[in-house]
Scaffold this motif. Structure first.
Motif: not given
Length: 224
Positions: A88-104
Motif C-alpha cells: 500500500v502507499c500512505v501519505t500525510v500532507t501538512l499545508l503551512d502557507a500559500v506562496v504568492y509570487s510576482r508571476t503565477l
C-alpha cells in the motif's frame, strides 16, 4: 564536564521510489523528519488497489516508534484488502502557507509531506490490538483512553487494525519566501506568504450531556 553528544537520527531509506526526482533539496534525510510530519498530522490517505481499481481513502492513524497503526471497521473491504495486498502507499500532507509570487508560474505552497510504502500486517494479537488502539486514541484524542470506557471484546472484534512498518518512506518540504526571478523584482504585484494555521475551537457538549459534567483538562488544554 562535557555533555554527551546526541546520536544522529538514523537516515531514511533510499530506494528508487523514495528518492526525489525533482527539488531534491527539499527532501528530508533522517527519521526525525518523518516522525515530525506524522506526529503533526491527524489524517493520512491510504492508497491501495481494490478489485483491480485504485482507491485512496482518508484514514485515522497513530505512530508507535517506526510502526504506523491504521484502523477501520472489520467490515470495511478496504481494510481487509489492505491487509492482503502486497503493498500500500500512505501519505500525510501538512499545508503551512500559500506562496504568492510576482508571476503565477512561480506561485507555490509551503508544506511538509511524507510518503510511506509497505505491506501492512493485520494486528490479531489481542494485547497488541489494544495497544495499537491506545496509540491511535492518544494521537487523535489525547487523554481519552484514561477518561472514557475502553473498548470491550465485542467492540475490539468490530475493528480492524493494520501495522505498517516505516521502513520505506520519503519526506519532502518547502519553506521560506517566494523565489522570483530577479528580472521580476520590479513588478508591482504583491509577493509573500499567506500562512495557514489550524487550531482547535471551543468544545461543544453533547445535547444529552449532564449539565454538571465539566470539560475535562485533556480536551480543554488542546485549545492552548
Amino acid at each position: 564536564m562535557t555533555e554527551p553528544t546526541a546520536s544522529p537520527a538514523p537516515p531514511l531509506s533510499a530506494t528508487p521510489r523514495t528518492t526525489l526526482g525533482r527539488k531534491k533539496d527539499r527532501a528530508g534525510t533522517d527519521r526525525a523528519c518523518l516522525h515530525e510530519v506524522l506526529d503533526a498530522g491527524l489524517i493520512c490517505h491510504l492508497g491501495l488497489v481494490l478489485d483491480g481499481h485504485p482507491q485512496v481513502l482518508p484514514t485515522g492513524y497513530g505512530r508507535d516508534g517506526d510502526v504506523l497503526y491504521l484502523h477501520g471497521s472489520s467490515g470495511a473491504r478496504s481494510m481487509l484488502a489492505a491487509g492482503e495486498e502486497p503493498e500500500v502507499c500512505v501519505t500525510v500532507t501538512l499545508l503551512d502557507a500559500v506562496v504568492y509570487s510576482r508571476t503565477l508560474n512561480d506561485h507555490s505552497m509551503n508544506y511538509r509531506s511524507a510518503v510511506i510504502y509497505g505491506r501492512p500486517r493485520p494486528v490479531v494479537d489481542p494485547a497488541e490490538k489494544e495497544h495499537a488502539l491506545r496509540v491511535l486514541s492518544d494521537h487523535l484524542a489525547p487523554g481519552s483512553w484514561d477518561h472514557a470506557r475502553v473498548p470491550n471484546a465485542k467492540e475490539l472484534a468490530a475493528v480492524t487494525v493494520l501495522a505498517l512498518p516505516l521502513d520505506e518512506a520519503s519526506v519532502k518540504a518547502r519553506t521560506g519566501p517566494p523565489t522570483d526571478d530577479p528580472a521580476e523584482l520590479s513588478s508591482p504585484a504583491w509577493a509573500g506568504l499567506l500562512p495557514l494555521h489550524s487550531r482547535w475551537g471551543t468544545p461543544v457538549p453533547a445535547p444529552d450531556l449532564a449539565a454538571d459534567i465539566p470539560v475535562p483538562p485533556h480536551i480543554a488544554d488542546r485549545r492552548i
